[in-house]
Design a protein around this motif. Sequence first.
Motif, PDB file in Angstrom:
ATOM      1  N   GLU A  15       0.807  -1.211  -0.042  1.00  0.00           N
ATOM      2  CA  GLU A  15       0.139   0.105   0.017  1.00  0.00           C
ATOM      3  C   GLU A  15       0.927   1.335  -0.116  1.00  0.00           C
ATOM      4  O   GLU A  15       1.878   1.283   0.772  1.00  0.00           O
ATOM      5  CB  GLU A  15      -0.980  -0.205   1.335  1.00  0.00           C
ATOM      6  CG  GLU A  15      -1.867  -1.003   0.990  1.00  0.00           C
ATOM      7  CD  GLU A  15      -2.755  -1.118   2.221  1.00  0.00           C
ATOM      8  OE1 GLU A  15      -2.659  -0.121   3.381  1.00  0.00           O
ATOM      9  OE2 GLU A  15      -3.900  -1.844   2.344  1.00  0.00           O
ATOM     10  N   GLY A  19      -2.540   7.583  -9.963  1.00  0.00           N
ATOM     11  CA  GLY A  19      -2.732   6.080  -9.693  1.00  0.00           C
ATOM     12  C   GLY A  19      -2.681   5.448 -11.161  1.00  0.00           C
ATOM     13  O   GLY A  19      -2.258   4.458 -11.327  1.00  0.00           O
ATOM     14  N   ALA A  20      -3.775   5.992 -11.738  1.00  0.00           N
ATOM     15  CA  ALA A  20      -4.302   5.348 -13.083  1.00  0.00           C
ATOM     16  C   ALA A  20      -3.284   5.757 -14.356  1.00  0.00           C
ATOM     17  O   ALA A  20      -2.991   5.009 -15.118  1.00  0.00           O
ATOM     18  CB  ALA A  20      -5.754   5.675 -13.426  1.00  0.00           C
ATOM     19  N   GLN A  33       0.653   3.806 -12.219  1.00  0.00           N
ATOM     20  CA  GLN A  33      -0.027   2.682 -12.550  1.00  0.00           C
ATOM     21  C   GLN A  33      -0.423   1.755 -11.111  1.00  0.00           C
ATOM     22  O   GLN A  33       0.013   0.551 -10.955  1.00  0.00           O
ATOM     23  CB  GLN A  33       0.326   2.039 -13.534  1.00  0.00           C
ATOM     24  CG  GLN A  33       0.438   2.517 -15.014  1.00  0.00           C
ATOM     25  CD  GLN A  33       1.503   3.294 -15.058  1.00  0.00           C
ATOM     26  OE1 GLN A  33       2.487   3.112 -14.960  1.00  0.00           O
ATOM     27  NE2 GLN A  33       1.173   4.637 -15.729  1.00  0.00           N
ATOM     28  N   ILE A  34      -0.873   2.424 -10.112  1.00  0.00           N
ATOM     29  CA  ILE A  34      -1.136   1.870  -9.099  1.00  0.00           C
ATOM     30  C   ILE A  34      -2.668   1.784  -8.814  1.00  0.00           C
ATOM     31  O   ILE A  34      -3.231   2.542  -8.946  1.00  0.00           O
ATOM     32  CB  ILE A  34      -0.534   2.743  -7.702  1.00  0.00           C
ATOM     33  CG1 ILE A  34       0.722   2.963  -7.865  1.00  0.00           C
ATOM     34  CG2 ILE A  34      -0.728   2.045  -6.211  1.00  0.00           C
ATOM     35  CD1 ILE A  34       1.376   4.122  -6.783  1.00  0.00           C
ATOM     36  N   PRO A  35      -3.076   0.389  -8.421  1.00  0.00           N
ATOM     37  CA  PRO A  35      -4.329   0.142  -8.214  1.00  0.00           C
ATOM     38  C   PRO A  35      -4.852   1.399  -7.073  1.00  0.00           C
ATOM     39  O   PRO A  35      -4.168   1.132  -6.145  1.00  0.00           O
ATOM     40  CB  PRO A  35      -4.723  -1.352  -7.739  1.00  0.00           C
ATOM     41  CG  PRO A  35      -3.172  -1.919  -8.301  1.00  0.00           C
ATOM     42  CD  PRO A  35      -2.428  -0.970  -8.428  1.00  0.00           C
ATOM     43  N   GLU A  36      -6.040   1.674  -7.371  1.00  0.00           N
ATOM     44  CA  GLU A  36      -6.753   2.602  -6.243  1.00  0.00           C
ATOM     45  C   GLU A  36      -6.787   1.957  -5.157  1.00  0.00           C
ATOM     46  O   GLU A  36      -6.727   2.735  -4.161  1.00  0.00           O
ATOM     47  CB  GLU A  36      -8.019   3.254  -6.852  1.00  0.00           C
ATOM     48  CG  GLU A  36      -7.804   4.410  -8.061  1.00  0.00           C
ATOM     49  CD  GLU A  36      -8.979   4.475  -8.628  1.00  0.00           C
ATOM     50  OE1 GLU A  36      -9.699   5.804  -8.104  1.00  0.00           O
ATOM     51  OE2 GLU A  36      -9.851   3.960  -9.272  1.00  0.00           O
ATOM     52  N   HIS A  37      -7.040   0.928  -4.973  1.00  0.00           N
ATOM     53  CA  HIS A  37      -7.266   0.160  -3.499  1.00  0.00           C
ATOM     54  C   HIS A  37      -6.021   0.211  -2.864  1.00  0.00           C
ATOM     55  O   HIS A  37      -5.881  -0.208  -1.654  1.00  0.00           O
ATOM     56  CB  HIS A  37      -8.152  -1.185  -3.495  1.00  0.00           C
ATOM     57  CG  HIS A  37      -7.048  -2.274  -4.198  1.00  0.00           C
ATOM     58  ND1 HIS A  37      -6.958  -2.312  -5.517  1.00  0.00           N
ATOM     59  CD2 HIS A  37      -6.621  -3.388  -3.567  1.00  0.00           C
ATOM     60  CE1 HIS A  37      -6.192  -3.238  -5.819  1.00  0.00           C
ATOM     61  NE2 HIS A  37      -6.071  -4.004  -4.537  1.00  0.00           N
ATOM     62  N   LYS A  38      -4.843   0.400  -3.659  1.00  0.00           N
ATOM     63  CA  LYS A  38      -3.482   0.119  -2.963  1.00  0.00           C
ATOM     64  C   LYS A  38      -2.828   1.749  -2.883  1.00  0.00           C
ATOM     65  O   LYS A  38      -1.642   1.989  -2.626  1.00  0.00           O
ATOM     66  CB  LYS A  38      -2.235  -0.737  -3.808  1.00  0.00           C
ATOM     67  CG  LYS A  38      -2.726  -2.008  -3.750  1.00  0.00           C
ATOM     68  CD  LYS A  38      -2.782  -2.749  -2.680  1.00  0.00           C
ATOM     69  CE  LYS A  38      -3.042  -4.313  -2.516  1.00  0.00           C
ATOM     70  NZ  LYS A  38      -2.813  -4.844  -0.864  1.00  0.00           N
TER      71      LYS A  38
END
Length: 793
Positions: free
Chosen positions: A216, A234-235, A239-244
């Motif tokens: 996280e 993030g996107a 490129q980090i998934p939003e839940h992380k």
Amino acid sequence: MAPPFEGIGASVRRTEDLRFISGRGHYTDDINRPGQLYAYIRRSDRPHARIASLDTTAAKSAPGVVAVYTSADLAAIGGLPCGWLIHNKDGSPMAEPKHPVLAEEKVRHVGDPIAVVIAETRQQAKDAAELLNIDLQDLPAVASVTDAAKPGAPLVHDSVAGNICYDWHLGDKAAVDAAFATAARVVKLDLTNNRLIPNAMEPRAALGDFDPTSGEHTLYTTSQNPHVIRLLMGAFVLQIPEHKLRVVAPDVGGGFGSKIYHYAEEAIVTWAAAQLKRPVKWTAERSESFVSDAHGRDHVTSAELALDAQGNFLALKTSTLANMGAYLSTFATSIPTYLHATLLAGVYKTPAIYAEVKAVFTNTVPVDAYRGAGRPEATFLLERLVDAAAQEAGIDRIELRRRNFIPANAFPYQTPVALQYDSGNYEVTLATALKNADWAGFPARRAEAAKRGRLRGIGVSTYVEACGIAPSAVAGALGARAGLYEVGGIRVNPTGSVTVLTGSHSHGQGHETTFAQLVADTLSIPFASVEVVHGDTAKIPFGMGTYGSRSLAVGGAALFKAMDKVIAKGKKIAAHLLEASVNDIEFKDGKFTVSGTDRSKAFGEIALTAYVPHNYPIEELEPGLEETAFYDPKNFTFPGGCHVCEVEIDPDTGAVHVVNFAAVDDVGRVINPMIVEGQVQGGVAQGIGQALLENAAYDAEGQLLSGSFMDYTMPRADDLPSFSVATENTLCTTNPLGVKGCGEVGAIGSPPAVINAVVDALRDYGVRHLDMPASAPRIWSIIQSGRAKQAAE
């Protein structure tokens, strides 16, 4: 003794102020994590250059240095995205060159980040950054938007022909051309809306943290909209998934638009923390902010107004060059288009309008929204043009405005530039402002000033603005790459107190007070029983944040919808407890009552029953009392008003003193009059700053000449008068609260009022127009030239 009223309409003292004035505010730079490192960014000192070589050897071996990163290290990550796509006149998409996190191959403005040094202390990182051996080979540069748009100008991006980001238009050109062909008079003005540097009290800061056990990421940042930052970074960048990815915006010391955007430093510290498995903090120095925070305004416009023989406006046409800077900031492209050209009708019933806008790249800091964002530029253009028309036509400037006002009985009013105003009464705000400013008594004050050897002038500005950009579907069709709704959550606790969860973010507006007043009034609970939570993506649903005076009109409306859901559920619980039909339950004054009887249950009793459901309609309802609502507005809201400024000029020095200022604004329903007055006063102060003092100046090659407070003049207390602030409100018809917004009205109405007053003071020197800022040296030069001309005659 009854407690004081603290609901809608009460001037409740801001609850958040105690922690701020006692030094207990919790800002990003106050946050420190175990094992924290510090980042320092080496930036370009050249406006345009090729990076011939970059040697990091000496910096990496410096004391305390943990890492040095350049664009080569960040090759796998994306560029900073632009949030609004504009199409050219021919329907083709705008030019959208990459905005790298760290400069790739070239630097394109002074302040462009080249490399980041990360060390155990901030000073070690700064010292090591000086050891970076960077060979920059100068390239031709261009800073002026007019120069950049000329054929053969140096290209900021090799891929963008003529430096043109887009060539856009709005309106019916044929109708405008036909109106001009029949006009009795055409008034023309060339105007420059000067570039500004935001200078919020708190410089930007960012702290990245990473938990390797969960994967996280956490970013603490000075942001006006943490969920938007999470989405963009993030996107599109990391490129980090939003839940992380968690984004936290704690107390923020002012924004004025400059903290809306996703900046490179946020991505740098988040990425670096994951690489090093240690927290990384960056905090801007003030001089760094001058060349790294997005600037505002910087439009050059030619405008023409057609009138008939009676002074009725027939048509308006404008042509604007809008400076984008070296790269596209998050919402930069929407400012000169859908937040500017759509407001060119102003408060007038001009039947035909045509606007064309060219957005131009230059070797300067990127430009984006600054308090008002497009609307101050439109209002300045229009109100200066109306004053010039009055002067040329020999019509009193107040009478000319009244002759062309949209009448109060014409609402809803469809403008020729897309927008439909829902409500307003421009005659009332004008009349009240003239009264409060003692317009009728001005000739006597001018004569008295003349006896003292002073020049005195008075100016008026009438305006309308648009807040709460909406609805999402329409904005999306116009190029917005995000939704424009807001979220509100109402969590009723078992004892009847309420936690408010809002996607809006407060950075000086007083949300913790006004939202609490709204909830306390609607649910009939004590003001002290309401807590407002915002700014943390881990605690609140996805919200769009604060900008464009949208917090109450959009965020407050979302809370109102959520409270409707709470009350509806409360009625069902009460109906069960009182053995009545839910249709017979009324909620008023904090009680759920069976209509026509004295049988009732207090709000607190219903809350406790929801969480201790011993006697509860369990088959029909879930336990608990918490509701969330998303609100997507049907339309913009349209605050408006009238500002009157009175100035006195010392002809021997050129110094302009604002001696009186009256603002009368229509902001819809007022929740807290004291906070509204404070917002208007702050906006007027910034408007006076733009009109008389502030100017971000570049030389022809792109070096920032006003790169510190030694050269960039901010308004001080002794530059400002004691303001007269009042409201004359009509309710908004398109949101459930009837509110319109007040955060930007002061910065929109005031600049043309000030300049109109200065021009009026200089009337005997033949001054027809004056661009901002009306600084003392400029005014002195005008007076000296006028005196010399008069002497020669």
